[in-house]
Design a protein around this motif. Structure first.
Motif, PDB file in Angstrom:
ATOM      1  N   ARG A 277       1.134  -1.121   0.138  1.00  0.00           N
ATOM      2  CA  ARG A 277      -0.067  -0.481  -0.660  1.00  0.00           C
ATOM      3  C   ARG A 277       1.413   1.807   0.142  1.00  0.00           C
ATOM      4  O   ARG A 277       0.408   2.039  -0.417  1.00  0.00           O
ATOM      5  CB  ARG A 277      -0.614  -0.291   1.526  1.00  0.00           C
ATOM      6  N   MET A 278       2.220   0.772   0.931  1.00  0.00           N
ATOM      7  CA  MET A 278       3.125   2.193   0.427  1.00  0.00           C
ATOM      8  C   MET A 278       3.391   2.617  -0.454  1.00  0.00           C
ATOM      9  O   MET A 278       3.618   3.703  -1.329  1.00  0.00           O
ATOM     10  CB  MET A 278       4.344   2.277   1.610  1.00  0.00           C
ATOM     11  N   LYS A 279       3.791   1.514  -1.158  1.00  0.00           N
ATOM     12  CA  LYS A 279       4.189   1.431  -2.564  1.00  0.00           C
ATOM     13  C   LYS A 279       3.735   2.415  -3.745  1.00  0.00           C
ATOM     14  O   LYS A 279       3.851   2.665  -4.403  1.00  0.00           O
ATOM     15  CB  LYS A 279       4.306  -0.348  -3.535  1.00  0.00           C
ATOM     16  N   ALA A 280       2.243   1.525  -3.527  1.00  0.00           N
ATOM     17  CA  ALA A 280       1.166   2.875  -4.363  1.00  0.00           C
ATOM     18  C   ALA A 280       0.897   3.533  -3.988  1.00  0.00           C
ATOM     19  O   ALA A 280       0.521   4.410  -5.278  1.00  0.00           O
ATOM     20  CB  ALA A 280      -0.263   1.166  -4.112  1.00  0.00           C
ATOM     21  N   VAL A 281       0.522   4.365  -2.906  1.00  0.00           N
ATOM     22  CA  VAL A 281       0.913   5.482  -2.690  1.00  0.00           C
ATOM     23  C   VAL A 281       2.384   6.200  -3.001  1.00  0.00           C
ATOM     24  O   VAL A 281       1.521   7.966  -4.806  1.00  0.00           O
ATOM     25  CB  VAL A 281       0.613   6.123  -0.902  1.00  0.00           C
ATOM     26  N   ASN A 282       3.308   6.014  -2.831  1.00  0.00           N
ATOM     27  CA  ASN A 282       4.232   6.536  -3.720  1.00  0.00           C
ATOM     28  C   ASN A 282       4.214   6.398  -5.380  1.00  0.00           C
ATOM     29  O   ASN A 282       4.845   7.832  -6.223  1.00  0.00           O
ATOM     30  CB  ASN A 282       5.516   5.848  -3.296  1.00  0.00           C
ATOM     31  N   TYR A 283       3.696   5.761  -5.715  1.00  0.00           N
ATOM     32  CA  TYR A 283       2.974   6.206  -7.397  1.00  0.00           C
ATOM     33  C   TYR A 283       2.917   7.475  -7.829  1.00  0.00           C
ATOM     34  O   TYR A 283       2.552   7.626  -8.480  1.00  0.00           O
ATOM     35  CB  TYR A 283       2.355   4.692  -8.030  1.00  0.00           C
ATOM     36  N   THR A 284       1.695   7.672  -7.121  1.00  0.00           N
ATOM     37  CA  THR A 284       1.779   9.239  -7.372  1.00  0.00           C
ATOM     38  C   THR A 284       2.253  10.296  -7.899  1.00  0.00           C
ATOM     39  O   THR A 284       2.528  10.846  -8.245  1.00  0.00           O
ATOM     40  CB  THR A 284       0.497   9.525  -6.213  1.00  0.00           C
ATOM     41  N   HIS A 285       3.080   9.989  -7.372  1.00  0.00           N
ATOM     42  CA  HIS A 285       4.408  10.752  -8.036  1.00  0.00           C
ATOM     43  C   HIS A 285       4.588  10.620  -9.217  1.00  0.00           C
ATOM     44  O   HIS A 285       5.269  11.780 -10.089  1.00  0.00           O
ATOM     45  CB  HIS A 285       6.097  10.930  -6.297  1.00  0.00           C
ATOM     46  N   GLU A 286       4.770   9.026 -10.128  1.00  0.00           N
ATOM     47  CA  GLU A 286       4.823   9.127 -11.172  1.00  0.00           C
ATOM     48  C   GLU A 286       3.867   9.833 -11.962  1.00  0.00           C
ATOM     49  O   GLU A 286       4.353   9.574 -13.047  1.00  0.00           O
ATOM     50  CB  GLU A 286       5.021   7.509 -11.456  1.00  0.00           C
ATOM     51  N   LEU A 287       2.465  10.132 -10.990  1.00  0.00           N
ATOM     52  CA  LEU A 287       1.287  10.442 -11.963  1.00  0.00           C
ATOM     53  C   LEU A 287       1.356  12.022 -12.364  1.00  0.00           C
ATOM     54  O   LEU A 287       1.759  13.466 -11.998  1.00  0.00           O
ATOM     55  CB  LEU A 287      -0.063  10.472 -11.517  1.00  0.00           C
ATOM     56  N   HIS A 288       1.233  12.639 -13.500  1.00  0.00           N
ATOM     57  CA  HIS A 288       1.233  13.922 -14.349  1.00  0.00           C
ATOM     58  C   HIS A 288       0.186  14.906 -13.868  1.00  0.00           C
ATOM     59  O   HIS A 288      -0.190  15.699 -13.609  1.00  0.00           O
ATOM     60  CB  HIS A 288       1.517  14.048 -15.430  1.00  0.00           C
ATOM     61  N   THR A 289      -0.961  14.127 -13.772  1.00  0.00           N
ATOM     62  CA  THR A 289      -2.157  14.682 -13.551  1.00  0.00           C
ATOM     63  C   THR A 289      -2.614  13.696 -12.592  1.00  0.00           C
ATOM     64  O   THR A 289      -2.852  11.773 -12.558  1.00  0.00           O
ATOM     65  CB  THR A 289      -3.137  14.434 -14.209  1.00  0.00           C
ATOM     66  N   VAL A 290      -3.707  13.890 -11.502  1.00  0.00           N
ATOM     67  CA  VAL A 290      -4.909  12.525 -10.621  1.00  0.00           C
ATOM     68  C   VAL A 290      -6.193  12.710 -10.529  1.00  0.00           C
ATOM     69  O   VAL A 290      -6.394  14.471 -10.716  1.00  0.00           O
ATOM     70  CB  VAL A 290      -4.316  12.736  -9.556  1.00  0.00           C
ATOM     71  N   ASN A 291      -7.142  11.827 -10.841  1.00  0.00           N
ATOM     72  CA  ASN A 291      -8.732  12.117 -10.777  1.00  0.00           C
ATOM     73  C   ASN A 291      -8.842  12.338  -9.311  1.00  0.00           C
ATOM     74  O   ASN A 291      -8.954  12.006  -8.365  1.00  0.00           O
ATOM     75  CB  ASN A 291      -9.224  11.325 -12.019  1.00  0.00           C
TER      76      ASN A 291
END
Length: 270
Positions: A156-170
């Motif tokens: 789950r921590m890794k999943a949260v860290n993947y937000t840094h790779e997103l250029h936009t979030v919905n």
């Protein structure tokens, strides 16, 4: 280094989760920086008074699987576009078989085809790349949301860290992160989630969610981390929530109470 990142790194040091190089870096800062030493002692006092679960380290399998899924997705997109182009070209060449009685229709058809070719050649290639980039971004968001439901805290921590790779979030991603911040049973996951949300704080919905989360936290360490985030964001709307937990938790650790009171005072003077 931001306050939240700094506290997480100190927390990792206290749990023995840093590499040898990172550990020496922390110990070096203790020797050379009074400000860092003060922050280290502050977090250590809270750590010693709280029961924080250790999160076990795992291998790189999830990241490997994640990259493999993305590669498969990109190959599928490329294959789909190639098949679509071949099918369209076959239909067009079939229409171009000349028949005399349809002279007028061929003239119109040639004009349409010419216009289409001009449009396709003049259309900026950048828009195509942007479309593919957005599709890839959406795929990453879907994978991240799936990983957030993993029973293992590390994943789950890794999943949260993947937000840094997103250029936009919905909104779906934002709602999932806020839910994780408020309800995840692992404190380390919540700390990492808080760090990710602070980086998205330009979104008004994220700011409102962070302020609302203050009264939902029963951990003093999380309350302090949120207070630091509010000070970093200069969010005066959080003063009422901070005062509420000070009033409703009279048995709070003295150091934690003093930290929250100082944060309230600073926010009120902004």
């Amino acid at each position: 280094m931001e306050n939240i990142d700094l506290e997480i790194k100190i927390l990792d040091y206290l749990q023995g989760r840093l590499s040898e190089t990172e550990r020496k870096e922390v110990e070096g800062l203790q020797r050379t920086s009074q400000a860092f030493t003060a922050k280290f002692n502050e977090v250590k006092q809270v750590w010693e008074g709280l029961d924080i679960r250790q999160v076990p380290e795992t291998g790189p399998e999830m990241r490997t699987n994640f990259k493999a899924m993305l590669n498969t997705f990109e190959l599928e997109q490329a294959h789909s576009q190639t098949n679509q182009f071949a099918s369209t070209w076959k239909k067009l060449t079939g229409l171009l078989v000349y028949r005399t009685r349809y002279n007028w229709a061929y003239s119109i058809l040639l004009l349409i085809i010419g216009a289409m070719i001009m449009y396709l050649f003049l259309k900026p290639q950048r828009s195509v790349i942007e479309d593919l980039s957005q599709q890839l971004n959406d795929k990453k968001q879907t994978i991240m949301l799936t990983m957030l439901e993993n029973p293992t805290a590390t994943e789950r921590m890794k999943a949260v860290n993947y937000t840094h790779e997103l250029h936009t979030v919905n909104d779906k991603v934002i709602n999932a992160l806020l839910a994780t911040l408020n309800t995840d049973d692992n404190e380390n996951v919540r700390l990492v989630t808080l760090d990710a949300l602070v980086k998205l704080a330009d979104n008004p919905k994220v700011r409102e969610g962070l302020v609302a989360s203050i009264v939902n936290q029963d951990s003093e360490l999380m309350q302090i981390a949120l207070a630091d985030a509010m000070l970093q964001l200069q969010e005066k709307k959080s003063v009422r929530s901070l005062k509420k937990i000070l009033k409703e938790q009279p048995d709070m650790n003295d150091m934690s109470k003093r930290k929250l009171e100082q944060t309230v005072q600073k926010l009120e003077t902004i």
